[in-house]
Write a protein that holds these residues in place. Structure first.
Motif, PDB file in Angstrom:
ATOM      1  N   PHE A  13      -3.359  -9.702  -4.693  1.00  0.00           N
ATOM      2  CA  PHE A  13      -2.660  -8.337  -4.583  1.00  0.00           C
ATOM      3  C   PHE A  13      -3.414  -7.303  -5.370  1.00  0.00           C
ATOM      4  O   PHE A  13      -3.728  -6.224  -5.070  1.00  0.00           O
ATOM      5  N   GLU A  14      -3.958  -7.673  -6.647  1.00  0.00           N
ATOM      6  CA  GLU A  14      -4.976  -6.815  -7.501  1.00  0.00           C
ATOM      7  C   GLU A  14      -6.228  -6.471  -6.656  1.00  0.00           C
ATOM      8  O   GLU A  14      -6.695  -5.357  -6.580  1.00  0.00           O
TER       9      GLU A  14
ATOM     10  N   LEU B  56       1.306  -4.706   0.214  1.00  0.00           N
ATOM     11  CA  LEU B  56       0.831  -3.480  -0.450  1.00  0.00           C
ATOM     12  C   LEU B  56       1.487  -2.058   0.552  1.00  0.00           C
ATOM     13  O   LEU B  56       1.900  -1.326   0.136  1.00  0.00           O
TER      14      LEU B  56
ATOM     15  N   GLN C 124       4.370   0.772  -0.409  1.00  0.00           N
ATOM     16  CA  GLN C 124       3.937   2.165  -0.685  1.00  0.00           C
ATOM     17  C   GLN C 124       4.458   2.872   0.442  1.00  0.00           C
ATOM     18  O   GLN C 124       4.619   4.058   0.326  1.00  0.00           O
TER      19      GLN C 124
ATOM     20  N   ILE D 163      -2.079   6.376  -0.630  1.00  0.00           N
ATOM     21  CA  ILE D 163      -1.396   5.072  -1.576  1.00  0.00           C
ATOM     22  C   ILE D 163      -1.518   5.376  -3.140  1.00  0.00           C
ATOM     23  O   ILE D 163      -2.446   5.732  -3.768  1.00  0.00           O
TER      24      ILE D 163
ATOM     25  N   TRP E 299       4.042   1.218  -9.155  1.00  0.00           N
ATOM     26  CA  TRP E 299       4.218  -0.181  -9.787  1.00  0.00           C
ATOM     27  C   TRP E 299       4.706   0.097 -11.220  1.00  0.00           C
ATOM     28  O   TRP E 299       5.444  -0.448 -11.884  1.00  0.00           O
TER      29      TRP E 299
ATOM     30  N   VAL F  89       0.101   3.192  -5.349  1.00  0.00           N
ATOM     31  CA  VAL F  89       0.920   1.742  -5.537  1.00  0.00           C
ATOM     32  C   VAL F  89       0.764   1.612  -7.164  1.00  0.00           C
ATOM     33  O   VAL F  89       1.773   1.294  -7.938  1.00  0.00           O
ATOM     34  N   PRO F  90      -0.525   1.724  -7.608  1.00  0.00           N
ATOM     35  CA  PRO F  90      -0.501   1.675  -9.223  1.00  0.00           C
ATOM     36  C   PRO F  90       0.541   2.644  -9.784  1.00  0.00           C
ATOM     37  O   PRO F  90       1.291   1.926 -10.755  1.00  0.00           O
TER      38      PRO F  90
ATOM     39  N   SER G  43      -8.085  -0.652  -1.859  1.00  0.00           N
ATOM     40  CA  SER G  43      -7.242   0.460  -1.492  1.00  0.00           C
ATOM     41  C   SER G  43      -7.520   1.871  -2.345  1.00  0.00           C
ATOM     42  O   SER G  43      -7.688   2.716  -1.609  1.00  0.00           O
ATOM     43  N   ALA G  44      -7.278   1.673  -3.501  1.00  0.00           N
ATOM     44  CA  ALA G  44      -7.591   2.864  -4.469  1.00  0.00           C
ATOM     45  C   ALA G  44      -9.005   3.174  -4.198  1.00  0.00           C
ATOM     46  O   ALA G  44      -9.471   4.490  -4.340  1.00  0.00           O
TER      47      ALA G  44
ATOM     48  N   GLU H  74      -5.086  -4.046  -3.940  1.00  0.00           N
ATOM     49  CA  GLU H  74      -5.072  -2.834  -4.701  1.00  0.00           C
ATOM     50  C   GLU H  74      -6.156  -2.187  -5.054  1.00  0.00           C
ATOM     51  O   GLU H  74      -6.199  -0.647  -4.825  1.00  0.00           O
TER      52      GLU H  74
END
Length: 323
Positions: free
Chosen positions: A51-52, A21, A25, A102, A108, A104-105, A58-59, A55
């Motif tokens: 990972f999900e 992650l 990022q 971050i 991605w 990342v979503p 983190s969000a 993620e």
């Protein structure tokens, strides 16, 4: 294995996910980093789940950064000594990643490509020109979703029929998910029909590789010009045959080529093409037809079928019955 025994493995997997992650990022992340992450995610469902989870956490931290900062601020002279735990490195790295905003979503989704849905109604066809130079023609009552990503071009073909003329790009394979199979090409021309859980892949140019993920990573077939693969979803075996590839493409010219084809199958297709549905009587459903049907005027087509097969045509209400 007990939950206690599983804990170290789960924790190690979570730490790996966190490393990925933070890596992707970063402003220094490259396409190779994303490709490596994709390989890691696709290697195991556990990788994907880890990972999900990271993620999502983190969000949440990013969304609640102000609240968390306020809660962590000292209240007067009341100071609670911090006792290091094994979780500390994980939280420190995760907090640093959240502080770096971050996204990342979003990244991605950009990496995979934004999904674009294309569809046609009964009696409609549509030509789609993709940004990579690929041309797709959708037949009537069809739907597909396209994603043009950084390292792959992906199509999810729902209940549909379509021809594909794929632009050659070895660095970005063209992957089509259709039923329980995946079609993989680099640059070629072929037709896919996917109705009622039946998949038919017909190749007119190039090489098409067909996989069935439930059976493992190896291809179940590699098709070249003039070859066709027929498959029913859930079946272990598929049928390959030598065919005239132009017959599969005939619908793009307004024709339907039938070679001893069941009338029930023909009518199922015609009902995607015309607004007035055609029904078959019990005896008619067992018949077969060979010939070329012009997909123009519905009444003329029905008269030809009925005359060839000695059937009666009844028009009642808003449907046509052949019996």
């Amino acid at each position: 294995m007990s939950a206690d025994a599983d804990a170290p493995a789960a924790e190690a997997l979570r730490d790996q996910a966190l490393v990925w992650l933070v890596r992707v990022q970063s402003d220094a992340a490259t396409a190779e980093d994303w490709a490596a992450l994709t390989a890691w995610l696709e290697a195991s469902d556990a990788h994907q789940a880890a990972f999900e989870a990271v993620e999502l956490l983190s969000a949440e931290i990013g969304d609640r950064a102000g609240e968390i900062a306020g809660a962590m601020a000292p209240a007067g002279a009341r100071i609670i000594p911090f006792r290091p735990r094994r979780l500390a490195p994980f939280m420190a790295a995760l907090t640093a990643a959240a502080a770096a905003v971050i996204v990342v979503p979003m990244a991605w989704r950009s990496y995979e490509g934004a999904p674009t849905v294309y569809s046609t109604g009964p009696g409609q066809t549509r030509v789609v020109a993709l940004a990579d130079g690929t041309h797709i023609r959708l037949d009537a009552a069809s739907k597909m979703t396209v994603r043009l990503g950084w390292t792959a071009r992906r199509v999810d073909l729902a209940d549909a029929e379509a021809t594909f003329d794929v632009a050659h790009d070895p660095s970005k394979p063209f992957l089509i998910t259709v039923g329980d199979q995946q079609v993989r090409v680099v640059g070629t021309e072929f037709n896919i029909r996917h109705y009622d859980k039946a998949v038919v892949v017909s190749v007119r140019r190039g090489i098409v590789e067909v996989r069935q993920p439930a059976l493992g990573p190896q291809p179940v077939a590699r098709l070249t010009k003039g070859q066709e693969l027929r498959h029913v979803e859930g079946a272990v075996q598929s049928t390959r045959a030598e065919v005239d590839p132009d017959a599969a493409f005939a619908w793009t010219q307004g024709r339907m080529v039938c070679d001893d084809r069941p009338l029930s199958e023909i009518v199922a297709y015609l009902n995607r093409r015309y607004p007035v549905p055609i029904r078959l009587g019990p005896a008619a459903a067992r018949l077969k037809f060979s010939g070329v049907l012009e997909l123009g005027d519905q009444q003329a087509l029905v008269r030809r079928l009925a005359g060839y097969l000695s059937l009666r045509v009844d028009r009642t209400g808003r449907e046509i019955t052949l019996g």
